[in-house]
Design a protein around this motif. Structure first.
Motif, short mmCIF file in Angstrom:
data_model
loop_
_atom_site.label_atom_id
_atom_site.label_comp_id
_atom_site.label_asym_id
_atom_site.label_seq_id
_atom_site.Cartn_x
_atom_site.Cartn_y
_atom_site.Cartn_z
N GLU A 222 0.83 -1.19 0.00
CA GLU A 222 0.00 0.00 0.00
C GLU A 222 0.87 1.25 0.00
O GLU A 222 1.85 1.34 0.74
CB GLU A 222 -0.92 0.00 1.23
CG GLU A 222 -1.93 1.13 1.25
CD GLU A 222 -2.89 1.01 2.42
OE1 GLU A 222 -2.95 -0.08 3.02
OE2 GLU A 222 -3.57 1.99 2.74
N GLU A 224 0.25 5.46 0.09
CA GLU A 224 -0.65 6.61 0.20
C GLU A 224 -2.12 6.19 0.11
O GLU A 224 -2.93 6.81 -0.57
CB GLU A 224 -0.32 7.65 -0.87
CG GLU A 224 1.09 8.21 -0.77
CD GLU A 224 1.40 9.23 -1.85
OE1 GLU A 224 0.55 9.40 -2.74
OE2 GLU A 224 2.48 9.83 -1.80
N VAL A 226 -3.42 3.58 -1.29
CA VAL A 226 -3.79 2.84 -2.50
C VAL A 226 -3.04 1.52 -2.52
O VAL A 226 -1.81 1.49 -2.35
CB VAL A 226 -3.47 3.64 -3.78
CG1 VAL A 226 -3.82 2.83 -5.02
CG2 VAL A 226 -4.21 4.96 -3.77
N LYS A 228 -1.16 -1.29 -4.21
CA LYS A 228 -0.40 -1.37 -5.45
C LYS A 228 -0.08 -2.80 -5.88
O LYS A 228 0.29 -3.03 -7.02
CB LYS A 228 0.91 -0.60 -5.30
CG LYS A 228 0.75 0.89 -4.99
CD LYS A 228 0.20 1.64 -6.17
CE LYS A 228 0.21 3.14 -5.92
NZ LYS A 228 -0.30 3.90 -7.07
N THR A 371 -11.37 0.68 -0.41
CA THR A 371 -9.92 0.80 -0.51
C THR A 371 -9.51 0.88 -1.97
O THR A 371 -9.66 -0.11 -2.70
CB THR A 371 -9.23 -0.41 0.15
OG1 THR A 371 -9.71 -0.55 1.48
CG2 THR A 371 -7.72 -0.23 0.17
N PRO A 372 -9.01 2.02 -2.43
CA PRO A 372 -8.56 2.12 -3.83
C PRO A 372 -7.52 1.06 -4.15
O PRO A 372 -6.59 0.84 -3.38
CB PRO A 372 -7.98 3.53 -3.91
CG PRO A 372 -8.65 4.30 -2.82
CD PRO A 372 -8.85 3.31 -1.72
N GLY A 373 -7.70 0.42 -5.29
CA GLY A 373 -6.74 -0.58 -5.75
C GLY A 373 -7.01 -1.99 -5.29
O GLY A 373 -6.28 -2.90 -5.66
N ASN A 414 -6.02 4.45 -12.78
CA ASN A 414 -6.57 5.55 -11.99
C ASN A 414 -7.37 4.95 -10.83
O ASN A 414 -8.57 4.71 -10.93
CB ASN A 414 -7.46 6.44 -12.86
CG ASN A 414 -7.84 7.74 -12.16
OD1 ASN A 414 -7.95 7.79 -10.94
ND2 ASN A 414 -8.03 8.78 -12.95
N ALA A 415 -6.66 4.70 -9.71
CA ALA A 415 -7.25 3.93 -8.61
C ALA A 415 -8.44 4.63 -7.99
O ALA A 415 -9.45 4.00 -7.65
CB ALA A 415 -6.18 3.66 -7.55
N THR A 416 -8.37 5.94 -7.82
CA THR A 416 -9.46 6.67 -7.17
C THR A 416 -10.72 6.62 -8.01
O THR A 416 -11.82 6.33 -7.51
CB THR A 416 -9.05 8.13 -6.92
OG1 THR A 416 -7.84 8.15 -6.14
CG2 THR A 416 -10.15 8.87 -6.18
N MET A 419 -12.16 3.10 -8.02
CA MET A 419 -12.85 2.75 -6.79
C MET A 419 -14.23 3.38 -6.71
O MET A 419 -15.21 2.75 -6.28
CB MET A 419 -12.01 3.21 -5.60
CG MET A 419 -12.51 2.67 -4.25
SD MET A 419 -12.31 0.87 -4.11
CE MET A 419 -13.99 0.29 -4.28
#
Length: 557
Positions: A222, A224, A226, A228, A371-373, A414-416, A419
């Motif tokens: 993880e 920030e 996100v 990974k 949780t993004p990602g 673009n994870a955000t 999500m």
């Protein structure tokens, strides 16, 4: 710093010398107008200028050489680290899937067909040996067909299931799946869980863009907020890492990663005791048999042409000891007298053979952290009591929903934004998941928990209601089997059952005692069902169409 080539350096030096020579020639011409006294001093200044310039040029040349060597060394270090990482991780995937059970294997194949590069990491790729996950409802089979995985129930000696046979107090009722609208071939299937999973893994492995690897994921990477990628130990115990824009965790009911992605409130409800009866036939062929026994249900269904699975529900947090014979004694004295007579000898033979397995039954409401990602799926995300056999139907439905959500998204990085778009997953899964979860939770509370007067009356009312046939059995069975994914349909059947049971208690002549018992019946029925609906989310479950969801492809600018 970008390094200047050596050829350019020589060219720069030649230009510099040429410029100096031009200055000398210009100054020599100008010296004709100067006095001879100043000519000697002027030549000395020019000579010093030339010598100083050449020395400065030499230093520049050496300095740039040193910088160039450092730059080349740095470049070699970066390249080697990238090469090492790619050699270690096998290249960056689009999606990492943790777990290759029913959810993971089906998801890998489905996303792989969409062109995604998928890395699947499974703790143990050998054939599983479990006593649950052996019954696939018709709704689940239709999901397999939609994904192109229906052949995975072929060549594993899977058995056709046309419905259920219910037993209670010496009576029985046969409930058939309403298959008229979906095709008569869409019946349920029962099989060895391990064979089914291995077939799906083999199917996934046929796609070149799917990498199936044995390893144990130890943590999520993880940065920030996100996710990974993952850290894991491969088959030989080497520490590995892999990175992807999206990590999907579906590592089963004993997941060690779910705590990072949800608030796990796992309820250990009871135990299933598993036996296999060999070379016998069930009273009603091609039907699952459910004995509404005391203190809890007993299940029978064929898992091959020669084997019948028996599951005995034992309430509580402890089970009789297998080692000292307490379990065998319990099965022979408490359970055996309640099963159909034609199965007695085979049941006792299975006990004497000693291959008795136990497994805790668990339930867990879906309560994810956004949780993004990363995303949770399968039993790592949501569990219900296995009495109704709906777990695989929910899992496969979730796979199709996620596939359709990801289909228009070409760039997952673009994870955000991804999500936000995947928020729809939690709403769109509600029709199938909540319907089966509510039925499973209600069935557990009514038929599996220790019986009191209220439960005994509700059990009798349920059996009598389903025995009426027609709409009274087809409706609940279509909901249970995943053929009717509309939880709002639960409401009329709940009230119909409640008032049917209340009316039975008033017959033949109403009395204050019967009215009071009927009132307790209605209160008890509500007490069992309403908390389960609340846990699923009242608005999302009963009015999911009005709940916000993104149905269009997101802007990935």
């Amino acid at each position: 710093m970008r390094r200047i080539p050596a050829v350019a350096e020589l060219h720069f030096a030649s230009i510099y010398i040429t410029t100096i020579s031009t200055c000398i020639q210009h100054n020599n011409i100008s010296s004709n107008y100067r006095s001879s006294v100043h000519l000697i001093d002027y030549k000395m200044v020019v000579d010093q200028y030339i010598v100083g310039g050449l020395i400065a040029l030499l230093f520049v040349f050496i300095f740039k050489r040193i910088i160039g060597l450092k730059t080349r060394y740095k470049d070699r270090c970066v390249d080697s680290s990238i090469t090492a990482r790619h050699a270690e991780t096998g290249g960056e995937a689009d999606i990492i899937i943790v777990g290759a059970g029913v959810s993971g294997a089906a998801l890998a194949y489905t996303l792989g067909k969409e062109g995604r590069r998928v890395h699947v990491i499974e703790r143990d790729l050998s054939e599983p040996d479990r006593i649950v996950g052996e019954f696939l409802q018709p709704g689940g089979y239709l999901q397999l067909v939609e994904m192109g995985l229906e052949d995975c129930v072929g060549h594993i000696d899977a058995q056709r299931v046309f419905g259920f046979a219910l037993y209670k107090d010496g009576r029985n009722a046969v409930l058939s799946f309403p298959l008229d609208k979906v095709g008569l071939n869409s019946y349920g299937r029962s099989f060895h869980n391990g064979r089914f999973i291995q077939r799906m893994r083999e199917k996934a492995a046929t796609l070149s863009n799917i990498r199936l690897e044995q390893g144990t994921v130890t943590s999520l990477i993880e940065e920030e907020g996100v996710v990974k990628g993952v850290q894991y130990k491969n088959k030989i115990g080497r520490e590995m890492t892999d990175y992807a824009p999206l990590t999907i965790v579906c590592d089963g009911c004993f997941s060690n990663l779910r705590r990072f992605l949800c608030t796990p409130k796992v309820e250990n409800q009871s135990f299933f005791i598993g036996l296999i009866l060999e070379n016998c036939e069930l009273p009603f062929a091609n039907h699952g048999h459910v004995i509404l026994g005391d203190p809890s249900p007993i299940l029978f269904y064929a898992i091959s042409s020669t084997e019948i699975r028996c599951l005995v529900e034992i309430p509580g947090k402890k089970v009789p000891s297998i080692a000292n014979g307490e379990m065998a004694n319990y099965l022979k004295t408490v359970v055996a007298p309640q099963i159909p007579p034609r199965l007695h000898d085979f049941f006792n033979a299975a006990i004497d053979k000693g291959n008795i397995k136990t497994m805790p039954t668990r339930s867990m409401s879906a309560n994810p952290h956004r949780t993004p990602g990363a995303l949770l799926m399968g039993d790592a995300f949501n569990m219900r009591h296995p009495l109704t056999g709906g777990g695989m139907t929910v899992a496969l439905s979730d796979v199709i929903i996620l596939r359709d959500l990801l289909k228009p998204i070409h760039d997952l990085r673009n994870a955000t934004t991804l999500m936000k778009y995947l928020e729809s997953f939690y709403t769109l899964r509600k029709p199938v998941a909540s319907t089966i979860n509510i039925l499973a939770g209600t069935a557990y509370k009514v038929f599996c928990e220790p019986p009191d007067q209220e439960r005994q009356e509700i059990r009798r009312a349920c059996f009598a209601y389903l025995s009426l046939g027609g709409i009274f059995s087809n409706g609940p069975v279509s909901l249970l089997s995943g053929l009717n994914p509309h939880p709002i349909s639960l409401v009329p059947h709940f009230f119909a059952l409640a008032f049917y049971g209340f009316g039975r208690l008033l017959l033949p002549i109403p009395s204050p005692k019967r009215i009071w018992l009927g009132a307790k019946f209605l209160l008890g029925a509500s007490k069992f069902v309403l908390p389960i609906i609340k846990a699923e989310g009242v608005i999302q479950t009963l009015f999911h169409a009005t709940f916000p969801a993104f149905y269009k492809a997101p802007s990935l600018d």
